[in-house]
Scaffold this active site. Structure first.
Site, PDB file in Angstrom:
ATOM      1  N   ARG A 179      18.638  -9.912  41.226  1.00 38.73           N
ATOM      2  CA  ARG A 179      19.648  -8.861  41.411  1.00 38.73           C
ATOM      3  C   ARG A 179      19.586  -8.288  42.823  1.00 38.73           C
ATOM      4  NH1 ARG A 179      24.459  -6.403  40.096  1.00 38.73           N
ATOM      5  NH2 ARG A 179      24.258  -4.125  39.951  1.00 38.73           N
ATOM      6  N   GLN A 211      15.206   0.040  31.996  1.00 42.69           N
ATOM      7  CA  GLN A 211      15.578   0.794  33.193  1.00 42.69           C
ATOM      8  C   GLN A 211      15.719  -0.127  34.415  1.00 42.69           C
ATOM      9  OE1 GLN A 211      16.210   4.002  32.909  1.00 42.69           O
ATOM     10  NE2 GLN A 211      16.620   4.484  35.048  1.00 42.69           N
ATOM     11  N   LEU A 262       0.822  -1.206   0.000  1.00 40.02           N
ATOM     12  CA  LEU A 262       0.000   0.000   0.000  1.00 40.02           C
ATOM     13  C   LEU A 262       0.863   1.266   0.000  1.00 40.02           C
ATOM     14  CD1 LEU A 262      -2.771   1.410   0.264  1.00 40.02           C
ATOM     15  CD2 LEU A 262      -2.589   1.106   2.749  1.00 40.02           C
ATOM     16  N   GLU A 299       1.235   0.186   9.827  1.00 38.91           N
ATOM     17  CA  GLU A 299      -0.233   0.083   9.694  1.00 38.91           C
ATOM     18  C   GLU A 299      -0.937   1.340  10.200  1.00 38.91           C
ATOM     19  OE1 GLU A 299      -2.408  -3.429   9.986  1.00 38.91           O
ATOM     20  OE2 GLU A 299      -0.679  -4.739   9.765  1.00 38.91           O
ATOM     21  N   THR A 352       6.639  -5.349   4.284  1.00 41.67           N
ATOM     22  CA  THR A 352       7.094  -6.373   5.218  1.00 41.67           C
ATOM     23  C   THR A 352       7.120  -7.748   4.546  1.00 41.67           C
ATOM     24  OG1 THR A 352       6.068  -5.117   6.995  1.00 41.67           O
ATOM     25  CG2 THR A 352       6.696  -7.385   7.491  1.00 41.67           C
ATOM     26  N   GLU A 405       3.853   4.120  -0.277  1.00 43.53           N
ATOM     27  CA  GLU A 405       4.860   4.533  -1.246  1.00 43.53           C
ATOM     28  C   GLU A 405       5.762   5.584  -0.616  1.00 43.53           C
ATOM     29  OE1 GLU A 405       3.007   5.802  -4.857  1.00 43.53           O
ATOM     30  OE2 GLU A 405       1.881   3.926  -5.108  1.00 43.53           O
ATOM     31  N   GLY A 428      19.094  -1.452  34.683  1.00 37.92           N
ATOM     32  CA  GLY A 428      20.199  -0.492  34.755  1.00 37.92           C
ATOM     33  C   GLY A 428      21.112  -0.629  33.555  1.00 37.92           C
ATOM     34  N   GLY A 429      22.422  -0.584  33.793  1.00 37.11           N
ATOM     35  CA  GLY A 429      23.388  -0.680  32.699  1.00 37.11           C
ATOM     36  C   GLY A 429      23.262  -1.976  31.926  1.00 37.11           C
TER      37      GLY A 429
END
Length: 391
Positions: A279, A348, A135, A375, A168, A137, A351-352
């Site tokens: 963690r 987030q 669809l 879409e 796609t 362009e 963290g790192g």
């Protein structure tokens, strides 16, 4: 019967049907085993996930929406959304196999003659071919009616010239629904026709694969037409009705993008929860900190709201309710905004570590972004919703 009993009988406990829950379990088992383990590699290499296609075809999850009369399994719109959601939870690129098969074939399901349906739907249902949708362009993205791709009648045939952008699974799919202007002097929006184009058609080629932020395993390329001759019996619906068919298609398929967004967000929440429970900082699990708990609660709350909106929209799609345009746009818009927020928050939480490819969170965030764009951008979705409200 008491008033309370009558109320319970009239409004039973809200839950998905058992067969839909069983479907979710089946898809999740396949994806956990044969799709998710390769998702990082697919993202890294940008290769189309053939392993995922094979696994989905084996389970009849690659195009579940196709009706039984065309060799499909005839899954309803809600079941199809559950399939896409669960595949996206494992690998966003792979979820575009069932999602785009529905997008490409939906114009046929809505408007094609039985002859066209019987030629092109069964091969997709059997897993022998995939179907894409042309669809957009370069200069006609949100403004679809301004497309320049032309189809000129030549005897019983049509000759197609021009291009389509951002397609796609281009190059992998065997078939393409392509929209082209068939009456340049006709009224805007009512001068466009839909055609089925086959990969082997002379004069049909593909552009270079786009280098993208996310969904890297799903190729995105231009479709290029250089006097590509299309037999007249490949018109989808009426001549001149192509744009109306295209917009009706999007009303249904935007719901599946909402499902994809929900799946990506669910993956991010799952991984984020698992990480913060393991963690430790300041002598205790990160999950024990109230600030983290508030983040998780907000992520889960908005994700569940998005999921329920998608499911409601899917039900409306199945019934073809008159308010589907609003709900389809709302489901896609809200779920994709939620996916972007949830995946960003999940990064987030780590963290790192969330910023590295050692963990999948940064991939989820990159994959989520496109759901706000394709879409129909979410700005367009808000226009669609407002237009429905003001009718």
């Amino acid at each position: 019967m008491t008033t309370a009993d009558a109320a319970r009988a009239a409004f039973p406990h809200f839950a998905l049907p058992e067969d839909h829950e069983a479907l979710r379990e089946a898809v999740r088992a396949v994806c956990d085993d044969k799709v998710a383990p390769f998702a990082a590699e697919v993202d890294e290499t940008g290769e189309f996930p053939e392993h995922a296609l094979d696994a989905l075809v084996a389970g009849d999850f690659h195009a579940p929406h196709i009706p039984e009369e065309y060799d499909g399994v005839g899954a309803d719109a809600l079941a199809t959304c559950i399939v896409i959601e669960e595949v996206a939870r494992a690998c966003a690129s792979s979820s575009l196999i069932p999602a785009v098969n529905k997008l490409g074939t939906m114009p046929l399901i809505l408007a094609a003659s039985d002859d066209v349906k019987r030629r092109y739907l069964p091969p997709v249902a059997r897993g022998e071919a995939m179907f894409s949708y042309g669809l957009s362009e370069r200069e006609a993205g949100s403004d679809t009616a301004s497309m320049r791709c032309r189809a000129t009648r030549d005897g019983d045939d049509w000759v197609l010239s021009g291009q389509k952008s951002w397609i796609t699974n281009a190059g992998v799919s065997e078939y393409y629904t392509v929209l082209a202007v068939t009456d340049p002097d006709g009224p805007r929006g009512r001068n466009i026709t839909a055609f089925v184009v086959e990969k082997a058609d002379a004069g049909f080629t593909f552009g270079t694969p786009e280098k993208k932020l996310g969904i890297k395993g799903s190729p995105t390329r231009e479709l290029l037409f250089d006097r590509c001759r299309i037999p007249g019996d490949r018109v989808v619906g009426d001549v001149g009705a192509g744009l109306q068919i295209a917009l009706r298609t999007l009303d249904h398929t935007r719901v599946t993008i909402g499902a994809q967004a929900v799946g990506i967000a669910q993956a991010a929440l799952d991984h984020g929860c698992a990480y913060v429970k393991e963690r430790k900082q300041f002598g205790k699990a990160v999950a024990d900190f109230q600030g983290i708990q508030f983040m998780l609660a907000d992520m889960a709350m908005t994700l569940e709201a998005a999921r329920q909106l998608v499911y409601v929209a899917a039900s409306k799609s199945e019934r073809n309710d008159p308010d589907l345009p609003f709900f389809g746009a709302a489901a896609k818009c809200y779920a994709s905004d939620v996916a972007m927020q949830v995946t960003t928050d999940a990064v987030q939480l780590l963290g790192g570590a969330g910023y590295t490819k050692d963990y999948p969170l940064e991939r989820f965030m990159r994959d989520a972004k496109i759901t706000q764009i394709y879409e129909g951008t979410n700005q367009i979705q808000r226009m669609v919703m407002a237009r429905q409200l003001l009718k």
